[in-house]
Design an enzyme around this catalytic site. Structure first.
Site, PDB file in Angstrom:
ATOM      1  N   CYS A  55       0.413  -1.378   0.157  1.00 29.83           N
ATOM      2  CA  CYS A  55       0.539   0.028  -0.229  1.00 29.83           C
ATOM      3  C   CYS A  55       0.970   1.832  -0.006  1.00 29.83           C
ATOM      4  O   CYS A  55       2.066   1.705   0.333  1.00 29.83           O
ATOM      5  CB  CYS A  55      -1.043  -0.045   1.167  1.00 29.83           C
ATOM      6  SG  CYS A  55      -0.567   0.154   2.787  1.00 29.83           S
ATOM      7  N   CYS A  65       3.429   2.122   2.722  1.00 31.31           N
ATOM      8  CA  CYS A  65       4.367   0.894   3.202  1.00 31.31           C
ATOM      9  C   CYS A  65       5.594   1.686   2.171  1.00 31.31           C
ATOM     10  O   CYS A  65       6.780   1.565   2.388  1.00 31.31           O
ATOM     11  CB  CYS A  65       3.848  -0.212   2.674  1.00 31.31           C
ATOM     12  SG  CYS A  65       2.778  -1.425   3.074  1.00 31.31           S
TER      13      CYS A  65
END
Lengths: 78, 325
Positions: free
Chosen positions: A11, A14
């Protein structure tokens, strides 16, 4: 040498975390490997339920949020 | 509380830009500036509050609590409420799911969390508050939480563990009911606040574009869709309008920020509120990208049962709203 792992399924948060950690490591010239772990089975071995998480030498140091550069710096200084 | 935003919008549009208040454009621009600022402010406040709650009750703590205590059905409600206050990110639904399974939490309770988490999220609440007021927001949040509670309970009764992916099934069989103690976080409240505020700000930043586009489309529709346009087609009380709204909504992957301004206009132009809420729930609560992620832990059959059950409950609550509102 420190072994740093970023746990996350890919995502945006991250990726942000990875960028911050990589930037801090190279800025401070720390001897460390930074690895991104995206495999969910691998992630679950660390017993982390909220990503992104940062693991240093096998210990989970941040989870569920994007750390700031200052936090990463303080953590790496130890 | 929001008067000053209205003053600001008046000053900016009528004063600085010199667009007349009585013109169509002036009214639309004013509405746009006022709504956007109000909603972004609400979003920041709500996310900030949720951040504080989450700093003290991280989801790991919920898992440990649920694993240790017998609540006689209350665990579904608790998981559902928790899903509502946890900021939702579709990429963390899989780690959450596995974490619950590892902790020996019943599958139905886990589903309660999974249903409510996207359904009642910070963006949806901020948008509802800003556009429909606190009463409708409360109805939406309560029904979302109840839907998660009942939906999870029903799914739990179906004994679905055989439809988990093989590796998750193994985890399920070897689940440890004893979870290790949480490491205490040494940070004090004051130390945490900047981080929480930054997190809230990040969420605002990530949806600001959708809010602007959504409100822009809403503002445009306000002016150009004739009053009661939808009355003819949608509010005659035909029974099929609610299921149709949900069926259209599921593949339509949009977040609450983009879809709510449009819904507000639909309601203003004659679509019944229940149908509109069912549409909204279908859009945010059931999304195909989430289904793709869940494929790692569930078989297609289980995903279909999960989505089917939730869709059925969304349709039911749509009918219920149309009856009582």
């Amino acid at each position: 040498m420190k072994d740093i792992k970023i746990l996350g399924t890919g995502c945006p948060k991250c990726k942000q975390t990875t960028a911050i950690v990589e930037e801090t490591v190279s800025r401070l010239g720390i001897d460390a490997t930074v690895e991104k772990v995206e495999d969910i089975m691998e992630i679950m071995k660390y017993n982390v339920m909220s990503t992104p998480a940062v693991v240093v030498d096998g210990n989970v140091v941040f989870k569920g949020r994007v750390p700031t550069a200052t936090e990463v710096e303080a953590m790496l200084a130890n | 509380m929001f008067d000053w935003i209205q003053y600001f919008a008046d000053w900016l549009i009528y004063g600085v830009f010199g667009v007349g208040a009585e013109t169509h454009l002036g009214a639309a621009l004013n509405f746009f500036v006022y709504d956007t600022l109000k909603i972004l402010l609400l979003l920041f406040l709500i996310t900030f509050l949720m951040g504080i709650v989450n700093a003290y009750f991280p989801v790991e703590r919920l898992r440990n609590f649920l694993g240790r205590n017998k609540l006689h059905g209350g665990e579904y409600l608790l998981a559902s409420v928790f899903g509502a206050v946890t900021p939702f990110c579709s990429c963390s639904s899989v780690p959450l799911f596995i974490g619950f399974v590892q902790g020996g939490i019943p599958l139905g309770v886990t589903f309660s969390f999974l249903i409510t988490s996207p359904l009642v999220n910070e963006v949806a609440l901020a948008m509802f508050l800003g556009m429909f007021g606190w009463k409708t927001t409360l109805i939406y949040a309560t029904s979302g939480i109840l839907l998660g509670t009942v939906g999870g309970w029903v799914l739990g009764k179906m004994n679905l563990q055989n439809y988990l992916s093989d590796w998750v099934k193994q985890l399920w069989e070897n689940a440890q009911h004893e979870t290790e103690a949480l490491e205490a976080d040494a940070q004090t409240f004051a130390q945490r606040l900047p981080g929480i505020a930054r997190g809230a700000w990040d969420i605002v930043k990530s949806v600001v574009l959708y809010v602007i586009i959504g409100i822009g489309i809403g503002a445009a529709m306000h002016g150009y869709v004739p009053e009661n346009f939808f009355n003819e087609y949608l509010s005659g009380g035909q029974w099929w309008t609610v299921p149709l709204a949900v069926i259209i909504a599921v593949p339509l992957y949009a977040n609450a920020a983009g879809i709510l301004p449009v819904i507000q206009v639909l309601v203003a132009k004659g679509v019944p509120l229940g149908t509109a809420i069912a549409f909204m729930m279908g859009t945010v609560g059931l999304s195909l990208p989430e289904a793709t992620l869940l494929k790692k832990v569930m078989t297609m059959k289980l995903i279909a049962i999960f989505f089917g059950t939730v869709a059925a409950f969304i349709i039911l609550s749509g009918y219920l709203f149309n009856l009582i509102l």
